[in-house]
Design an enzyme around this catalytic site. Structure first.
Site, PDB file in Angstrom:
ATOM      1  N   SER A   1       8.833   1.051 -11.291  1.00  0.00           N
ATOM      2  CA  SER A   1       9.544   0.879 -10.021  1.00  0.00           C
ATOM      3  C   SER A   1      10.859   0.124 -10.139  1.00  0.00           C
ATOM      4  CB  SER A   1       8.632   0.183  -9.005  1.00  0.00           C
ATOM      5  OG  SER A   1       8.175  -1.042  -9.516  1.00  0.00           O
TER       6      SER A   1
ATOM      7  N   HIS B   1       6.500   6.516  -7.284  1.00  0.00           N
ATOM      8  CA  HIS B   1       7.911   6.918  -7.337  1.00  0.00           C
ATOM      9  C   HIS B   1       8.123   8.315  -7.916  1.00  0.00           C
ATOM     10  CE1 HIS B   1       9.190   2.922  -6.082  1.00  0.00           C
ATOM     11  NE2 HIS B   1       8.174   2.493  -6.815  1.00  0.00           N
TER      12      HIS B   1
ATOM     13  N   LYS C   1       7.386   6.488   0.484  1.00  0.00           N
ATOM     14  CA  LYS C   1       8.636   6.590  -0.289  1.00  0.00           C
ATOM     15  C   LYS C   1       9.177   8.023  -0.114  1.00  0.00           C
ATOM     16  CE  LYS C   1       6.844   2.990  -3.369  1.00  0.00           C
ATOM     17  NZ  LYS C   1       7.022   1.885  -2.462  1.00  0.00           N
TER      18      LYS C   1
HETATM   19  C1  LIG Z   1       4.500   1.491  -8.208  1.00  0.00           C
HETATM   20  C2  LIG Z   1       4.090   1.050  -6.845  1.00  0.00           C
HETATM   21  N1  LIG Z   1       2.794   1.022  -6.512  1.00  0.00           N
HETATM   22  C3  LIG Z   1       2.381   0.620  -5.303  1.00  0.00           C
HETATM   23  C4  LIG Z   1       3.262   0.230  -4.343  1.00  0.00           C
HETATM   24  C5  LIG Z   1       2.755  -0.247  -3.024  1.00  0.00           C
HETATM   25  O1  LIG Z   1       2.806   0.778  -2.081  1.00  0.00           O
HETATM   26  P1  LIG Z   1       2.914   0.423  -0.528  1.00  0.00           P
HETATM   27  O2  LIG Z   1       4.324   0.033  -0.259  1.00  0.00           O
HETATM   28  O3  LIG Z   1       2.494   1.684   0.176  1.00  0.00           O
HETATM   29  O4  LIG Z   1       1.964  -0.700  -0.283  1.00  0.00           O
HETATM   30  C6  LIG Z   1       4.650   0.250  -4.635  1.00  0.00           C
HETATM   31  C7  LIG Z   1       5.705  -0.150  -3.683  1.00  0.00           C
HETATM   32  O5  LIG Z   1       5.650  -0.499  -2.616  1.00  0.00           O
HETATM   33  C8  LIG Z   1       5.073   0.654  -5.910  1.00  0.00           C
HETATM   34  O6  LIG Z   1       6.367   0.661  -6.242  1.00  0.00           O
END
Ligand SMILES: Cc1ncc(COP(=O)(O)O)c(C=O)c1O
Length: 383
Positions: A177, A205, A237
């Protein structure tokens, strides 16, 4: 409270203090924040779907029919026809037997490790994994073992050293990320199968953006449910809505429904979000032009940014960080760009390792070349 004050002050001194900006417009590449019109390069709305008229209409229609709140947890009476349809669509789209919706990606990740593993089990994670994966391992009470970023030899050594007979799970970001590069999921899947471990991929992503139909990195690599038994992807996203899902075998999903506390003990997300997600998946599958346009922009940005005095990272994804190093300097660059009407956030520790503060540029299918030119021109003036 004095302690807390001192702690906050120290964050200011270290250039680590974070501040929320109030966005007054819808998500998009043109936003209005703190009364200022901006060109945005910091949203994860990679396909420009968060404010899409057809998705908004699907959401509004569902609110008319189903109201706003879901009223209860899925296992009480909050599981609507729209949630059910969305889960079936996500299972079919991702090529898995079944899918299960969660209110956030953070909760989905927490649910996975804490439901599937316990004390005496082993979890292997890349050092650059997202915080929600690290937290999920901590909450599971299993032993967390982290390997150097994308170092498959070290992962193999670690897997070969841990005792057999325990449950073992390798958890990894599909697209990292804060760096934008991809995990070597083909090797991870092979190693996991060889060493009798499960593999889990967090495609937050990649889902929507990668793969011929947009079903993510696993579609791109053609890895099925046998090869990667646990897929998690977020919907807030590229999909442009909210929440997340886990997809895999019937047994995996039924285990989560029966036992996962972050699934059981929380109110279901609004059914209208499921309706919006259903519409978004249709658009993602139907329209490959957004992915193609995004890929063009990624190539163009990399070509243009190559002339800057900032290090580009080896990323082929919509996440194109420019490494600055110093926290204060990264923050100052972000503030100066903001003054010029360009929004790029500075990412600092602990989100990234100390000394690697960066401008996290994210691209969207809605960006045109002239937008990228504007960003590069202002960066050149500031450096
Ligand atoms: C790789 C990754 N996993 C999980 C999440 C968490 O997802 P959420 O925003 O839906 O809680 C994110 C970012 O928010 C992320 O970048």
């Amino acid at each position: 409270m004095k302690d807390l004050e001192t702690d906050l002050e120290q964050r200011r001194v270290d250039g680590l203090y974070r501040r929320r900006r109030v966005i007054e417009s819808a998500q998009g590449i043109e936003t209005r924040i703190d009364g200022k019109n901006l060109l945005s390069f910091c949203s994860n709305d990679y396909l420009g779907l968060a404010n899409h008229p057809e998705i908004k209409q699907a959401c509004l229609d569902a609110v008319t029919d189903h109201g706003v709140g879901s009223g209860a947890a899925h296992l009480i009476n909050g599981h609507s026809r729209l949630h059910e349809a969305c889960e079936q669509r996500l299972a079919e789209f991702s090529g898995r037997e079944r899918a299960l919706l969660f209110s956030t990606g953070y909760m989905a990740n927490i649910a996975l490790a804490s439901t599937l593993l316990g004390r005496n089990d082993f979890i292997y994670q890349d050092k650059l994994n997202h915080a929600s994966l690290i937290d999920s391992a901590k909450l599971s009470n299993a032993r967390l073992i982290r390997y150097r970023h994308n170092d498959m030899r070290q992962l193999e050594t670690l897997l070969s050293e841990s005792p057999r007979g325990r449950r073992r799970l390798v958890m990894v970001d599909a697209v990292f990320s804060m760096d934008g590069d991809c995990a070597d999921v083909e090797t991870i899947s092979k190693l996991a199968l060889e060493y009798n471990a499960w593999s889990m991929v967090d495609d937050a992503h990649g889902f929507g953006v990668l793969g011929a139909r947009g079903a993510g990195l696993l579609e791109h690599l053609q890895l099925d449910q046998q090869q990667v038994p646990i897929l998690m992807a977020t919907l807030g996203k590229a999909v442009g809505t909210a929440g997340a899902f886990v997809a895999g075998s019937e047994v995996l999903i039924e285990t989560l429904i029966q036992k996962a506390r972050p699934y059981i003990y929380t109110t279901a997300s609004p059914p209208a979000i499921a309706a919006a997600t259903l519409k978004s998946i249709d658009l993602i599958e139907r329209d490959s032009w957004r992915r193609e346009k995004l890929n063009d922009s990624i190539a163009y940005f990399r070509e243009q940014a190559g002339t800057l005095e900032l290090e580009l990272m080896p990323s082929q994804s919509a996440i194109q960080p420019l490494v600055v190093g110093d926290n204060h300097k990264a923050l100052a660059l972000s503030e100066s760009l903001f003054e010029q009407g360009i929004h790029v956030t500075a990412i600092r520790p602990p989100t990234v390792p100390a000394g690697s503060a960066r401008l996290r540029v994210t691209l969207s299918a809605a960006h045109e070349r002239e937008h990228i030119d504007r960003l590069i021109k202002h960066l050149k003036l500031l450096l």
